[in-house]
Every structure is written in C-alpha cells, then in structure tokens.
Design a protein around this motif. Structure first.
Motif, short mmCIF file in Angstrom:
data_model
loop_
_atom_site.label_atom_id
_atom_site.label_comp_id
_atom_site.label_asym_id
_atom_site.label_seq_id
_atom_site.Cartn_x
_atom_site.Cartn_y
_atom_site.Cartn_z
N CYS A 228 44.35 -39.67 7.18
CA CYS A 228 44.33 -38.59 7.84
C CYS A 228 43.03 -37.78 7.19
O CYS A 228 42.93 -37.35 5.93
CB CYS A 228 45.59 -37.72 7.67
SG CYS A 228 45.06 -36.05 8.51
N LYS A 230 42.27 -34.62 8.32
CA LYS A 230 42.63 -33.49 7.87
C LYS A 230 43.21 -33.23 6.51
O LYS A 230 43.24 -32.13 5.82
CB LYS A 230 43.54 -32.71 8.79
CG LYS A 230 43.11 -32.94 10.40
CD LYS A 230 42.26 -31.76 10.86
CE LYS A 230 41.69 -31.84 12.24
NZ LYS A 230 40.63 -31.13 12.37
N CYS A 231 43.78 -34.35 5.96
CA CYS A 231 44.28 -34.23 4.69
C CYS A 231 43.31 -35.01 3.66
O CYS A 231 43.72 -35.51 2.48
CB CYS A 231 45.51 -34.95 4.63
SG CYS A 231 46.91 -34.12 5.60
N SER A 235 46.31 -38.89 2.96
CA SER A 235 47.64 -39.25 3.55
C SER A 235 47.68 -40.22 4.61
O SER A 235 46.54 -39.99 5.32
CB SER A 235 48.74 -37.92 4.07
OG SER A 235 47.96 -37.21 4.75
N CYS A 246 49.48 -38.00 11.61
CA CYS A 246 49.79 -37.84 10.03
C CYS A 246 51.25 -37.52 9.64
O CYS A 246 51.82 -36.53 10.23
CB CYS A 246 48.88 -36.74 9.69
SG CYS A 246 48.94 -36.41 7.79
N CYS A 249 50.75 -33.53 7.84
CA CYS A 249 50.32 -32.42 8.50
C CYS A 249 50.33 -32.58 10.05
O CYS A 249 50.18 -31.52 10.72
CB CYS A 249 48.84 -32.07 8.31
SG CYS A 249 47.67 -33.16 8.94
#
Ligand SMILES: [Zn+2]
Length: 326
Positions: A228, A230-231, A235, A246, A249
C-alpha cells in the motif's frame, strides 16, 4: 541535430523496487538506501545537464548520445554519461551531482569530497574516468582523425570545485554552452561528412550493451505482495473482485498492481506463472490469478496449465490501457 532521450538506468529501477520492499531489519538496508540515493542523485544531475543540449545553438549537424555502455577489447565496460559528436570534433562528458568541496589530486588520482559538516570521503576521480574514455574512443575512431575532447561537469550548483589538474576541463553545468562555443572556435575544419555522422549515429546504439539487473537477492529479505503506497509500502493489499484493498488503511486501487508487478519483474524475474503469481501476491484462487494474467494479454509460452507469461519492459505503461478506469 539528433539528441537521444536519457532513460532511467536499470540499476536505479531495481534499487527503487528494493527500497520499497526491503525489511528495515535487513543488515544491508542502509547500504541499499545509500546506493539508491547516489544513483537517484546521479540520474537527476544527468537530466539537469541534458536540458543544456536542447538550448545549444550549434553551427554544425550534431549528435548527442546518453548513458552509452561500451565494451573494450579487454571486455571491460566504459559507461559514457554523454557523448557529443559533430563533424569537427567529439566531446565525452562525465557528469557528477555531488555537493561540498571537491579536490582532484593529479598524483593519487583521487577525488576527495569535504562536506559542509567537515566529513571527508573519497570518490572515483571523474577526470581519470574521462581520460580513460577518451583513450578508448581514440581506438574506436582510429579510422577517422576526429579530435576527441573530454570534460567533467558538476551538476550540483552548491559544489565547490577546488584543486584540480588542468588536463581535462571541469566546470559547473552553467559553463557548458561557453565551453562548447570555445570548441567550435578551436575546431573549424569539418572532418566527418553528414553521411559519416549518420553512420556513426546508427553504429553506436548497436555497440551499446544493456545494463544488467544485479544478482537477485533472496525473496525472504523483502516484503512480497501488492504493497500500500498510503502506508509507505509497509502493509499488504489483498485482491478481491478485481480490486486491491489495504488491510490496514482500506485504500483501494486497481492500477497499483502494475507497479507491484513491475517490482516483481525487477526483483524476481521477467517471466511469471499462475503459481508464482499466487505465491508472490497472495492470491488464493487459481482462476482469479488466471483471469488477472489473461487480462493484460502478456505474451506467453506453454500450454494452458504450464503457461509462462513474459513481463515486458516499461510494464506500468504497458498495463495502463487494460485498467477499467483508464
Ligand atoms: Zn494502507
């Protein structure tokens, strides 16, 4: 005028993929991050210099080639950052994108960089590298009497060029145009015809050796799966009904698969089977994996069960039109 486009080196693409995935606890984590930082800075510096060629007003037909990897008779490689060729002379350019104070020692042939905080470190000497390339080009072009010039260009404006020998000019990127114009005045006699220049332009890409991906590192050392963004790629995302989501999130994306598959291509290999896809990306259903592989119309060999799919170069661009949202 013929100016080649510089492509991201394979080693940098490989380091980018590894940087996203290597576990922080890995003993070589800092080493690879530092390698990435150096290669990324080097590439940015080269791109900065490339812009100068576009603005060049040259009285002759010319050719600019980037990132040429050529083998000499001893099978040792010469990586030329940029090679400028016109009818009257050629110029081989070595580009460095480093900051601090740079001292080039003519006796030890070392380049010493002193950072603003006082840290001192050694670098390969760009002047010696350029001289080595010039010697090699002399051999390649022995049938022509084309003068061969060399220059070292510093792409980082905050670098201070301190002591250096006068054998090869070394200057900041802003000095390139002036240097070229001094060479135009120095070499007023045309040696190559336009026809010969075209011949050279066609020959060089044939001599070019593609750079190789470093030896694969063990897959237990890095995170597998679709990660991911965004992570910060920490993750894993899971596949259901055509979408990657994900588990941490809840960020969802279809296209993120292209980047992850490209990472697979650099870190594992340029072919993939249904089984390898399921294992690496944690897909439980063989049918779902099959649908995913067929969707992108990758070339393949083998029969239905044992198909081996070819993962093409520039995978992210290749896969783009196959996504629903595009
Ligand atoms: Zn996430």
């Amino acid at each position: 005028m013929n100016i080649a486009v510089r492509e991201k080196p394979l080693k940098l693409l490989w380091l980018e993929a590894l940087k996203r995935r290597l576990f922080e606890e890995d003993p070589d984590f800092s080493y690879y991050h530092e390698q990435f930082r150096r290669f990324d800075a080097g590439f940015a510096g080269e791109k900065k210099v490339d812009r100068e060629w576009l603005e060049l007003v040259c009285p002759y037909t010319f050719l600019v080639l980037h990132n040429l990897i050529l083998m000499n008779s001893a099978q040792h490689s010469h990586q030329l950052d940029t090679l400028f060729i016109c009818s009257n002379f050629m110029l081989v350019v070595e580009i460095k994108n480093i900051n601090g104070r740079l001292d080039f020692d003519d006796i030890t042939h070392q380049c010493i960089r002193t950072k603003p905080d006082g840290t001192v470190e050694g670098f390969p000497n760009a002047i010696t590298q350029t001289q080595r390339h010039m010697q090699f080009l002399k051999v390649i072009f022995q049938n022509y009497s084309l003068p061969i010039e060399g220059a070292v260009i510093i792409a980082n404006p905050s670098a201070i060029i301190a002591s250096h020998p006068k054998t090869i000019p070394i200057f900041h990127v802003s000095g390139l145009q002036k240097h070229l114009h001094s060479l135009f005045r120095k070499y007023t006699q045309a040696i190559l015809s336009d026809e010969q220049l075209t011949q050279i332009a066609q020959q060089f890409p044939c001599r070019h050796q593609s750079s190789k991906i470093p030896a694969p590192i063990d897959s237990s050392r890095y995170r597998q799966g679709v990660l991911c963004p965004k992570c910060r790629y920490k993750s894993q995302m899971h596949y259901a009904r055509g979408i990657w989501r994900c588990s941490y999130c809840q960020f969802a994306s279809e296209e993120i698969f292209a980047e992850a598959l490209q990472d697979y291509r650099y870190l594992v290999g340029s072919t993939i089977t249904n089984k390898q896809l399921r294992e690496f990306f944690d897909i439980h259903s063989s049918d779902a994996a099959n649908r995913l592989l067929r969707k992108f119309q990758f070339p393949y060999t083998g029969s239905y069960k044992n198909r081996v799919y070819q993962l093409l170069e520039n995978l992210v661009d290749y896969m783009k039109p196959f996504f629903r949202s595009s």
